[in-house]
Write an enzyme that holds these catalytic residues in place. Sequence first.
Site, PDB file in Angstrom:
ATOM      1  N   PRO A 296      55.260 -20.440  24.289  1.00  0.00           N
ATOM      2  CA  PRO A 296      56.467 -19.975  24.981  1.00  0.00           C
ATOM      3  C   PRO A 296      57.649 -20.944  24.961  1.00  0.00           C
ATOM      4  CG  PRO A 296      54.740 -20.525  26.562  1.00  0.00           C
ATOM      5  CD  PRO A 296      54.124 -20.623  25.206  1.00  0.00           C
ATOM      6  N   LYS A 300      60.480 -17.103  22.477  1.00  0.00           N
ATOM      7  CA  LYS A 300      60.653 -16.175  21.358  1.00  0.00           C
ATOM      8  C   LYS A 300      59.756 -14.936  21.396  1.00  0.00           C
ATOM      9  CE  LYS A 300      63.837 -18.239  19.109  1.00  0.00           C
ATOM     10  NZ  LYS A 300      64.788 -17.980  20.191  1.00  0.00           N
ATOM     11  N   TYR A 387      67.575 -21.063  18.970  1.00  0.00           N
ATOM     12  CA  TYR A 387      67.330 -20.658  20.358  1.00  0.00           C
ATOM     13  C   TYR A 387      68.025 -19.332  20.681  1.00  0.00           C
ATOM     14  CZ  TYR A 387      66.270 -21.198  25.310  1.00  0.00           C
ATOM     15  OH  TYR A 387      65.783 -20.999  26.583  1.00  0.00           O
TER      16      TYR A 387
END
Length: 393
Positions: A296, A300, A387
């Site tokens: 985690p 994603k 990100y």
Amino acid sequence: MTIPTRTQVLIVGAGPAGLLLGALLHRYGVDTVLLEARSADYVLGRIRAGVLEQVAVDLLDEAGVGERMHAEGLPHDGFDLCFDGQRHRIDLHALTGKRVMVYGQTEVTRDLMDARRAAGLPSVYEADGVSVHGFDGARPSVRFHHQGATHEIKCDFIAGCDGFHGVCRASVPEAAIQRYEKVYPFGWMGLLADVPPVSHELIYANHERGFALCSMRSATRSRYYVQCALDEHAERWSDDAFWQELKRRLPPDTAAQVHTGASIEKSVAPLRSFVAEPMRFGRLMLAGDAAHIVPPTGAKGLNLAAGDVGLLSRALAEFSRGSAAGIDSYSQRCLQRVWKAERFSWWFTSLMHRFPDTGEFGQKMQHAELEYIVGSTAAQTAIAENYVGLPLG
Ligand code: RFL
Ligand code: PHB
């Protein structure tokens, strides 16, 4: 509700992947039946993801369920990387022109469930013993038990959205599937509490006692994680012990601002990287956690699930209009994006956690890389573009 005996797309699993696929297909005029092993309340009780990329936000809008997300979600322009007692901001928006949306998976799931119910689309919760058949030919079917009766539904396609432990991937012959896996030697203990978040953005902390993450669900609900041993049990941790451990991993001035309170939920999740190739077996298509898992750290998992069903919904809609091109390229198009997210999640996990074999040299390497990142716009841009999410191919 009478359970139909035939549908175009039979969706197994009512997590975010299955629900979003159903909503998108409804928009495209393709009919679906959704089968879920658990109860709706159980599905809504699972506390998981918190960060949505723009691609996921756009797909939820396209599915017609974005209203509450835009009203209540928190757009974030950056996050902090923390090490050596200092916080360093990664300015996502300045570096990429994009932002992320903090809106919990529970809320996404609730919005999708409500929309499906309102549209009167068939869903069967607490479907037992689901089994998938005939997907190597033109007439697949799915069998299951519900409230004491046995049912069979014939369909054109089966969408395996049933998560990592589901039945769909497990029904594919061994020789047809290739698995790639890495299991990490630690987990994350998460705590959810109705207290204001310590900061208005997320904080990812590398600390000698282990990784910590400060996240949130709203201005009054916080979500925190600490790296823990794999055999740790959340029940053995008092809330106080959790808060103390979290604070020890944050800079003193940040720790002093943590609002503590009674937990609503506390749980341990193992960390894993996993990919199954391909994602299509005849008329069985896998999507989301059924096909791949990421640790985690990069936020994603849910976003990859949304990306898969974005592509799959278009492919299935094209098929209903007579073209198999989208179906034929589905697996390859997804996997290109999946592997890039796997790489980022693995890299960010490796950078931020203490591994049993990190050693002094490993710690120096982590430290040098963190120092490099905070001093280099190029390195920060690489983090930021991953990100906020890579484009849906
Ligand atoms: P899900 O959510 O596991 O849903 C699968 C559904 O299938 C059902 N099922 C079956 N139904 C019928 N018959 C069977 N035989 C069945 N077997 C299983 C299950 O009951 C379930 O309802 O998979 P899906 O839809 O692919 O969604 C994936 C996401 O849930 C997952 O990737 C994310 O939660 C991962 N994740 C995060 N992702 C992000 O994008 N951003 C984050 O910030 C983020 N944080 C996280 C996370 C996952 C975490 N945990 C606990 C693993 C944080 C954590 C702690
Ligand atoms: C969360 O809020 O649950 C969360 C946020 C960011 C992550 C993982 C989980 O990287």
